[in-house]
Design a protein around this motif. Structure first.
Motif, PDB file in Angstrom:
ATOM      1  N   LEU A  79       0.854  -1.180   0.000  1.00 55.27           N
ATOM      2  CA  LEU A  79       0.000   0.000   0.000  1.00 55.27           C
ATOM      3  C   LEU A  79       0.892   1.232   0.000  1.00 55.27           C
ATOM      4  N   ARG A  80       0.396   2.321  -0.512  1.00 51.71           N
ATOM      5  CA  ARG A  80       1.177   3.553  -0.424  1.00 51.71           C
ATOM      6  C   ARG A  80       1.059   4.099   0.997  1.00 51.71           C
ATOM      7  N   SER A  81       2.191   4.425   1.566  1.00 48.98           N
ATOM      8  CA  SER A  81       2.251   5.065   2.882  1.00 48.98           C
ATOM      9  C   SER A  81       2.514   6.553   2.637  1.00 48.98           C
ATOM     10  N   TRP A  82       1.780   7.401   3.320  1.00 52.71           N
ATOM     11  CA  TRP A  82       1.856   8.841   3.104  1.00 52.71           C
ATOM     12  C   TRP A  82       2.628   9.530   4.217  1.00 52.71           C
ATOM     13  N   PRO A  83       3.386  10.576   3.890  1.00 51.76           N
ATOM     14  CA  PRO A  83       4.072  11.354   4.933  1.00 51.76           C
ATOM     15  C   PRO A  83       3.044  11.995   5.869  1.00 51.76           C
ATOM     16  N   VAL A  84       3.263  11.809   7.167  1.00 47.42           N
ATOM     17  CA  VAL A  84       2.319  12.295   8.171  1.00 47.42           C
ATOM     18  C   VAL A  84       3.084  13.015   9.273  1.00 47.42           C
ATOM     19  N   GLU A  85       2.504  14.085   9.775  1.00 50.14           N
ATOM     20  CA  GLU A  85       3.013  14.805  10.940  1.00 50.14           C
ATOM     21  C   GLU A  85       1.847  15.063  11.873  1.00 50.14           C
ATOM     22  N   GLU A  86       2.139  15.043  13.150  1.00 46.65           N
ATOM     23  CA  GLU A  86       1.122  15.336  14.158  1.00 46.65           C
ATOM     24  C   GLU A  86       1.554  16.590  14.898  1.00 46.65           C
ATOM     25  N   LYS A  87       0.741  17.641  14.825  1.00 46.58           N
ATOM     26  CA  LYS A  87       1.052  18.929  15.457  1.00 46.58           C
ATOM     27  C   LYS A  87      -0.222  19.545  16.007  1.00 46.58           C
ATOM     28  N   ASN A  88      -0.108  20.146  17.166  1.00 45.03           N
ATOM     29  CA  ASN A  88      -1.202  20.926  17.751  1.00 45.03           C
ATOM     30  C   ASN A  88      -2.549  20.200  17.740  1.00 45.03           C
ATOM     31  N   GLY A  89      -2.515  18.911  18.054  1.00 43.72           N
ATOM     32  CA  GLY A  89      -3.749  18.137  18.161  1.00 43.72           C
ATOM     33  C   GLY A  89      -4.370  17.743  16.834  1.00 43.72           C
ATOM     34  N   ALA A  90      -3.600  17.826  15.752  1.00 48.84           N
ATOM     35  CA  ALA A  90      -4.125  17.465  14.438  1.00 48.84           C
ATOM     36  C   ALA A  90      -3.131  16.573  13.700  1.00 48.84           C
ATOM     37  N   VAL A  91      -3.652  15.767  12.784  1.00 56.71           N
ATOM     38  CA  VAL A  91      -2.842  14.913  11.931  1.00 56.71           C
ATOM     39  C   VAL A  91      -2.818  15.544  10.542  1.00 56.71           C
ATOM     40  N   TYR A  92      -1.609  15.754  10.022  1.00 61.57           N
ATOM     41  CA  TYR A  92      -1.418  16.360   8.710  1.00 61.57           C
ATOM     42  C   TYR A  92      -0.805  15.348   7.756  1.00 61.57           C
ATOM     43  N   LEU A  93      -1.284  15.343   6.532  1.00 61.12           N
ATOM     44  CA  LEU A  93      -0.767  14.485   5.477  1.00 61.12           C
ATOM     45  C   LEU A  93      -0.149  15.386   4.413  1.00 61.12           C
ATOM     46  N   TYR A  94       1.018  14.989   3.891  1.00 67.66           N
ATOM     47  CA  TYR A  94       1.643  15.736   2.805  1.00 67.66           C
ATOM     48  C   TYR A  94       1.176  15.146   1.492  1.00 67.66           C
ATOM     49  N   PHE A  95       0.552  15.988   0.666  1.00 68.10           N
ATOM     50  CA  PHE A  95       0.077  15.557  -0.642  1.00 68.10           C
ATOM     51  C   PHE A  95       0.853  16.283  -1.721  1.00 68.10           C
ATOM     52  N   ASP A  96       1.380  15.512  -2.662  1.00 69.79           N
ATOM     53  CA  ASP A  96       2.081  16.057  -3.812  1.00 69.79           C
ATOM     54  C   ASP A  96       1.583  15.303  -5.040  1.00 69.79           C
ATOM     55  N   LYS A  97       1.102  16.023  -6.019  1.00 68.26           N
ATOM     56  CA  LYS A  97       0.533  15.396  -7.220  1.00 68.26           C
ATOM     57  C   LYS A  97       1.513  14.452  -7.908  1.00 68.26           C
ATOM     58  N   GLU A  98       2.799  14.745  -7.799  1.00 70.33           N
ATOM     59  CA  GLU A  98       3.823  13.925  -8.447  1.00 70.33           C
ATOM     60  C   GLU A  98       4.364  12.831  -7.525  1.00 70.33           C
ATOM     61  N   GLY A  99       3.883  12.766  -6.294  1.00 68.75           N
ATOM     62  CA  GLY A  99       4.329  11.741  -5.355  1.00 68.75           C
ATOM     63  C   GLY A  99       5.670  12.011  -4.710  1.00 68.75           C
ATOM     64  N   ARG A 100       6.138  13.263  -4.758  1.00 64.55           N
ATOM     65  CA  ARG A 100       7.431  13.609  -4.173  1.00 64.55           C
ATOM     66  C   ARG A 100       7.339  13.710  -2.656  1.00 64.55           C
ATOM     67  N   GLU A 101       8.483  13.585  -2.003  1.00 68.17           N
ATOM     68  CA  GLU A 101       8.581  13.743  -0.552  1.00 68.17           C
ATOM     69  C   GLU A 101       8.294  15.192  -0.168  1.00 68.17           C
ATOM     70  N   PRO A 102       7.965  15.444   1.103  1.00 70.77           N
ATOM     71  CA  PRO A 102       7.677  16.813   1.537  1.00 70.77           C
ATOM     72  C   PRO A 102       8.818  17.779   1.227  1.00 70.77           C
ATOM     73  N   ALA A 103       8.431  18.945   0.716  1.00 68.62           N
ATOM     74  CA  ALA A 103       9.398  19.982   0.369  1.00 68.62           C
ATOM     75  C   ALA A 103       9.654  20.928   1.532  1.00 68.62           C
ATOM     76  N   PHE A 104       8.811  20.823   2.591  1.00 71.06           N
ATOM     77  CA  PHE A 104       8.938  21.702   3.745  1.00 71.06           C
ATOM     78  C   PHE A 104       8.213  21.052   4.919  1.00 71.06           C
ATOM     79  N   ASP A 105       8.500  21.542   6.121  1.00 69.83           N
ATOM     80  CA  ASP A 105       7.861  21.036   7.339  1.00 69.83           C
ATOM     81  C   ASP A 105       6.488  21.647   7.509  1.00 69.83           C
ATOM     82  N   VAL A 106       5.709  21.031   8.376  1.00 68.23           N
ATOM     83  CA  VAL A 106       4.383  21.561   8.704  1.00 68.23           C
ATOM     84  C   VAL A 106       4.559  22.955   9.286  1.00 68.23           C
TER      85      VAL A 106
END
Length: 130
Positions: free
Chosen positions: A103-130
């Motif tokens: 399965l595809r695993s997505w970059p995830v960060e947890e900050k300030n009580g929320a879960v964030y997912l990094y989405f890139d149309k080309e499937g690249r790794e995160p270009a910056f932090d949350v």
């Protein structure tokens, strides 16, 4: 006046769930970016987001799937198991796991009580932090 819908989606971090929605052995079904995902916590308590459909026959893991004690996710149809990186770790009736069984695993960060997912149309790794 002509409108273009849907609007183009920028690459970046998007809030996909409140952090307290991920608990226990529950998979949280999500639908964003015209895709299905499942979110959960692994054995170490880390938030994880995977594509929701099993590569075997397409079962939606968020509807009947479960998080096992070791932090793997099990498909409701034939009990294929996947780790937090999306790798298939077990097929109950097979000795060899096919390399495309993942399965595809997505970059995830947890900050300030929320879960964030990094989405890139080309499937690249995160270009910056949350």
């Amino acid at each position: 006046m002509t409108h273009r819908f849907p609007f183009p989606l920028p690459n970046g971090w998007f809030e996909v769930a409140p952090a307290d929605a991920l608990s226990g052995d529950r998979l949280l079904p999500l639908h964003y970016f015209e895709r299905d995902f499942v979110a959960y916590r692994d054995a170490a308590g880390q938030a994880r987001v995977l594509d929701a459909h099993c590569p075997h026959l397409g079962a939606h893991l968020g509807h009947g799937g479960e998080v096992l004690e070791g932090g793997t996710v099990r498909c409701p149809f034939h009990h294929w198991e996947f780790d937090g990186e999306g790798r298939c770790t077990k097929i109950p009736y097979a000795e060899k796991i096919p390399p495309k069984a993942r399965l595809r695993s997505w970059p995830v960060e947890e900050k300030n009580g929320a879960v964030y997912l990094y989405f890139d149309k080309e499937g690249r790794e995160p270009a910056f932090d949350v």
